[in-house]
Write a protein that holds these residues in place. Sequence first.
Motif, PDB file in Angstrom:
ATOM      1  N   SER A 169       0.811  -1.217   0.000  1.00  0.00           N
ATOM      2  CA  SER A 169       0.000   0.000   0.000  1.00  0.00           C
ATOM      3  C   SER A 169       0.846   1.269   0.000  1.00  0.00           C
ATOM      4  O   SER A 169       0.337   2.354  -0.243  1.00  0.00           O
ATOM      5  CB  SER A 169      -0.962   0.017   1.188  1.00  0.00           C
ATOM      6  OG  SER A 169      -0.254   0.034   2.410  1.00  0.00           O
ATOM      7  N   GLY A 170       2.145   1.153   0.241  1.00  0.00           N
ATOM      8  CA  GLY A 170       2.983   2.349   0.233  1.00  0.00           C
ATOM      9  C   GLY A 170       4.450   2.038   0.424  1.00  0.00           C
ATOM     10  O   GLY A 170       4.841   0.915   0.754  1.00  0.00           O
TER      11      GLY A 170
ATOM     12  N   ILE B 216      -0.392  -8.850  -4.220  1.00  0.00           N
ATOM     13  CA  ILE B 216      -0.055  -7.826  -3.239  1.00  0.00           C
ATOM     14  C   ILE B 216      -0.906  -7.974  -1.982  1.00  0.00           C
ATOM     15  O   ILE B 216      -2.053  -8.414  -2.045  1.00  0.00           O
ATOM     16  CB  ILE B 216      -0.203  -6.402  -3.824  1.00  0.00           C
ATOM     17  CG1 ILE B 216      -1.625  -6.132  -4.307  1.00  0.00           C
ATOM     18  CG2 ILE B 216       0.789  -6.186  -4.952  1.00  0.00           C
ATOM     19  CD1 ILE B 216      -1.874  -4.705  -4.767  1.00  0.00           C
ATOM     20  N   THR B 217      -0.311  -7.603  -0.854  1.00  0.00           N
ATOM     21  CA  THR B 217      -1.013  -7.605   0.424  1.00  0.00           C
ATOM     22  C   THR B 217      -0.623  -6.361   1.199  1.00  0.00           C
ATOM     23  O   THR B 217       0.413  -5.738   0.924  1.00  0.00           O
ATOM     24  CB  THR B 217      -0.661  -8.841   1.282  1.00  0.00           C
ATOM     25  OG1 THR B 217       0.720  -8.761   1.660  1.00  0.00           O
ATOM     26  CG2 THR B 217      -0.933 -10.140   0.559  1.00  0.00           C
ATOM     27  N   ALA B 218      -1.461  -6.005   2.170  1.00  0.00           N
ATOM     28  CA  ALA B 218      -1.165  -4.891   3.065  1.00  0.00           C
ATOM     29  C   ALA B 218      -2.115  -4.965   4.252  1.00  0.00           C
ATOM     30  O   ALA B 218      -3.165  -5.602   4.176  1.00  0.00           O
ATOM     31  CB  ALA B 218      -1.318  -3.558   2.346  1.00  0.00           C
ATOM     32  N   ARG B 219      -1.758  -4.297   5.317  1.00  0.00           N
ATOM     33  CA  ARG B 219      -2.641  -4.231   6.478  1.00  0.00           C
ATOM     34  C   ARG B 219      -3.856  -3.360   6.186  1.00  0.00           C
ATOM     35  O   ARG B 219      -4.920  -3.583   6.723  1.00  0.00           O
ATOM     36  CB  ARG B 219      -1.907  -3.671   7.692  1.00  0.00           C
ATOM     37  CG  ARG B 219      -0.888  -4.634   8.261  1.00  0.00           C
ATOM     38  CD  ARG B 219      -0.224  -4.068   9.481  1.00  0.00           C
ATOM     39  NE  ARG B 219       0.578  -2.915   9.052  1.00  0.00           N
ATOM     40  CZ  ARG B 219       1.045  -1.985   9.857  1.00  0.00           C
ATOM     41  NH1 ARG B 219       0.793  -2.036  11.145  1.00  0.00           N
ATOM     42  NH2 ARG B 219       1.771  -0.998   9.389  1.00  0.00           N
ATOM     43  N   ARG B 220      -3.688  -2.348   5.356  1.00  0.00           N
ATOM     44  CA  ARG B 220      -4.780  -1.426   5.030  1.00  0.00           C
ATOM     45  C   ARG B 220      -5.257  -1.704   3.605  1.00  0.00           C
ATOM     46  O   ARG B 220      -4.808  -1.080   2.652  1.00  0.00           O
ATOM     47  CB  ARG B 220      -4.315   0.017   5.179  1.00  0.00           C
ATOM     48  CG  ARG B 220      -3.967   0.338   6.646  1.00  0.00           C
ATOM     49  CD  ARG B 220      -3.315   1.653   6.758  1.00  0.00           C
ATOM     50  NE  ARG B 220      -1.967   1.503   6.156  1.00  0.00           N
ATOM     51  CZ  ARG B 220      -0.999   2.361   6.293  1.00  0.00           C
ATOM     52  NH1 ARG B 220      -1.183   3.463   6.954  1.00  0.00           N
ATOM     53  NH2 ARG B 220       0.170   2.145   5.725  1.00  0.00           N
ATOM     54  N   ALA B 221      -6.170  -2.642   3.474  1.00  0.00           N
ATOM     55  CA  ALA B 221      -6.642  -3.087   2.158  1.00  0.00           C
ATOM     56  C   ALA B 221      -7.224  -1.950   1.327  1.00  0.00           C
ATOM     57  O   ALA B 221      -7.079  -1.943   0.107  1.00  0.00           O
ATOM     58  CB  ALA B 221      -7.671  -4.189   2.325  1.00  0.00           C
ATOM     59  N   GLU B 222      -7.845  -0.972   1.961  1.00  0.00           N
ATOM     60  CA  GLU B 222      -8.437   0.137   1.217  1.00  0.00           C
ATOM     61  C   GLU B 222      -7.394   0.969   0.468  1.00  0.00           C
ATOM     62  O   GLU B 222      -7.706   1.646  -0.500  1.00  0.00           O
ATOM     63  CB  GLU B 222      -9.278   1.037   2.140  1.00  0.00           C
ATOM     64  CG  GLU B 222      -8.499   1.834   3.174  1.00  0.00           C
ATOM     65  CD  GLU B 222      -8.113   1.065   4.437  1.00  0.00           C
ATOM     66  OE1 GLU B 222      -7.461   1.677   5.297  1.00  0.00           O
ATOM     67  OE2 GLU B 222      -8.455  -0.127   4.560  1.00  0.00           O
TER      68      GLU B 222
END
Length: 54
Positions: free
Chosen positions: A19-20, A39-45
Amino acid sequence: MTTTDDALRGTVALATGASGGIGRATALTPAGRGAAVAITARRAERLTEPAARV
């Protein structure tokens, strides 16, 4: 990331934290060279924009 070639065509990459920052760059670089990228992230939005580019 502006160079597109097929050096990684047929390969798969997994980028965490996409996400960043470094995680985003880690996702976009192999995608720009032809790899399929998950891809993955803690903040899916916050994955909407990177997901559109991989």
